[in-house]
Motif scaffolding. Structure first.
Motif, short mmCIF file in Angstrom:
data_model
loop_
_atom_site.label_atom_id
_atom_site.label_comp_id
_atom_site.label_asym_id
_atom_site.label_seq_id
_atom_site.Cartn_x
_atom_site.Cartn_y
_atom_site.Cartn_z
N PRO A 1 0.84 -1.20 0.00
CA PRO A 1 0.00 0.00 0.00
C PRO A 1 0.88 1.25 0.00
O PRO A 1 1.94 1.28 0.62
CB PRO A 1 -0.80 -0.13 1.30
CG PRO A 1 -0.84 -1.60 1.57
CD PRO A 1 0.49 -2.12 1.09
N GLU A 2 0.41 2.30 -0.68
CA GLU A 2 1.20 3.52 -0.87
C GLU A 2 1.68 4.13 0.45
O GLU A 2 2.83 4.55 0.56
CB GLU A 2 0.37 4.55 -1.65
CG GLU A 2 1.16 5.78 -2.02
CD GLU A 2 0.34 6.75 -2.87
OE1 GLU A 2 0.68 7.94 -2.86
OE2 GLU A 2 -0.64 6.32 -3.51
N GLN A 3 0.81 4.17 1.45
CA GLN A 3 1.18 4.77 2.73
C GLN A 3 2.35 4.02 3.39
O GLN A 3 3.26 4.62 3.95
CB GLN A 3 -0.03 4.81 3.66
CG GLN A 3 0.22 5.59 4.93
CD GLN A 3 -1.03 5.69 5.79
OE1 GLN A 3 -2.01 4.98 5.60
NE2 GLN A 3 -1.00 6.57 6.77
N ILE A 4 2.35 2.69 3.27
CA ILE A 4 3.44 1.89 3.84
C ILE A 4 4.72 2.11 3.05
O ILE A 4 5.80 2.27 3.63
CB ILE A 4 3.03 0.41 3.93
CG1 ILE A 4 1.94 0.25 4.99
CG2 ILE A 4 4.24 -0.48 4.23
CD1 ILE A 4 1.37 -1.12 5.12
N SER A 5 4.62 2.14 1.73
CA SER A 5 5.80 2.40 0.90
C SER A 5 6.43 3.74 1.25
O SER A 5 7.65 3.84 1.37
CB SER A 5 5.42 2.39 -0.59
OG SER A 5 5.07 1.10 -0.99
N GLU A 6 5.60 4.75 1.44
CA GLU A 6 6.12 6.08 1.79
C GLU A 6 6.84 6.06 3.13
O GLU A 6 7.91 6.63 3.29
CB GLU A 6 4.98 7.10 1.82
CG GLU A 6 4.45 7.45 0.44
CD GLU A 6 3.19 8.32 0.48
OE1 GLU A 6 2.77 8.75 1.59
OE2 GLU A 6 2.63 8.55 -0.59
N GLN A 7 6.24 5.38 4.12
CA GLN A 7 6.86 5.29 5.44
C GLN A 7 8.19 4.52 5.37
O GLN A 7 9.15 4.90 6.03
CB GLN A 7 5.92 4.58 6.42
CG GLN A 7 4.67 5.36 6.73
CD GLN A 7 4.85 6.29 7.91
OE1 GLN A 7 5.76 6.13 8.71
NE2 GLN A 7 3.97 7.26 8.01
N LEU A 8 8.22 3.46 4.57
CA LEU A 8 9.47 2.71 4.41
C LEU A 8 10.56 3.58 3.79
O LEU A 8 11.72 3.54 4.20
CB LEU A 8 9.25 1.47 3.56
CG LEU A 8 8.56 0.30 4.24
CD1 LEU A 8 8.20 -0.78 3.24
CD2 LEU A 8 9.42 -0.27 5.36
N ARG B 1 2.81 -3.58 11.69
CA ARG B 1 1.87 -3.75 12.82
C ARG B 1 1.07 -2.48 13.06
O ARG B 1 -0.14 -2.51 13.25
CB ARG B 1 2.64 -4.16 14.07
CG ARG B 1 1.75 -4.51 15.24
CD ARG B 1 2.57 -4.96 16.42
NE ARG B 1 3.41 -6.10 16.08
CZ ARG B 1 3.12 -7.35 16.38
NH1 ARG B 1 2.02 -7.63 17.04
NH2 ARG B 1 3.93 -8.33 16.05
N GLU B 2 1.77 -1.32 13.08
CA GLU B 2 1.09 -0.04 13.31
C GLU B 2 0.03 0.24 12.24
O GLU B 2 -1.03 0.79 12.53
CB GLU B 2 2.09 1.12 13.32
CG GLU B 2 2.78 1.31 14.64
CD GLU B 2 3.66 2.55 14.67
OE1 GLU B 2 3.54 3.42 13.77
OE2 GLU B 2 4.48 2.64 15.59
N MET B 3 0.34 -0.13 11.00
CA MET B 3 -0.58 0.14 9.90
C MET B 3 -1.68 -0.92 9.78
O MET B 3 -2.61 -0.77 9.00
CB MET B 3 0.18 0.22 8.57
CG MET B 3 1.25 1.31 8.57
SD MET B 3 0.56 2.93 8.90
CE MET B 3 0.42 3.54 7.27
N GLY B 4 -1.56 -2.00 10.55
CA GLY B 4 -2.59 -3.04 10.55
C GLY B 4 -2.62 -3.88 9.28
O GLY B 4 -3.65 -4.47 8.97
#
Length: 193
Positions: A111-118, A130-133
């Protein structure tokens, strides 16, 4: 090796044979190290509870790059672009490095939000998932030993000694999208163990 720890954390006799055709006596290792090698949970959280100190994920380097060889398990081919990430997990109070990790990540399959955080690289992969569920599961692919003597890139730390290592894949929707290789300095686990 692939099926050794898929559903259980115990192997009768305690000896496994890895991808290099080496035999390892898992039963003779300190219990916390055995736990880390077979867990499908978050390593940082486990280490914080065991060593009872806050830990930080320290960025040692991260960049997008073209693969130099195929990673068949992830259906990645030479030339495909992936995110390569190198971190260590360090005790905030002790300064000890409890683990080193190198990851190959197919950000386009997350997912885009996880890619950005990574890409920002501020927290560990397990913590972020885990935080992003995000529903994921992990499959251990290999466990092995290394002897190293090196300066840790991007740090003033120097490491000399035996590392107990594992490589696993993180699956999202039945697709392996992250390959993680973690290396644990054996001396830290026998001194407390």
């Amino acid at each position: 090796m692939l099926d050794c720890f898929k559903a259980k954390g115990y192997i009768a006799g305690g000896i496994i044979t890895n991808k290099r055709d080496e035999s390892l006596d898992i039963a003779a290792m300190p219990p916390i190290l055995r736990t880390l090698l077979v867990t499908d949970g978050t390593v940082t959280k486990t280490l914080e509870a065991y060593y009872w100190e806050p830990l930080m994920v320290e960025q040692l380097g991260q960049h997008e790059q073209a693969l130099e060889e195929d990673v068949e398990e992830m259906s990645c081919h030479k030339g495909d672009t992936v995110l390569r990430r190198n971190v260590c997990i360090r005790g905030v109070e002790s300064g000890d490095i409890y683990a080193y990790a190198t990851s190959i990540i197919k950000t386009q399959d997350l997912p885009e939000q996880i890619s950005e955080q990574l890409l920002q690289g501020k927290i560990g992969i397990g913590e972020l998932l885990r935080e992003m569920g995000l529903e994921t599961y992990r499959q251990v692919a290999d466990i092995y030993r290394e002897i190293k003597q090196e300066v840790v890139p991007g740090s003033s730390s120097y490491y000399c000694g035996e590392l107990i290592c594992r490589t696993y894949y993180i699956y999202v929707g039945h697709n392996p999208v992250i390959q993680v290789t973690e290396k644990f300095p054996y001396r830290l686990y026998i001194k407390k163990g």
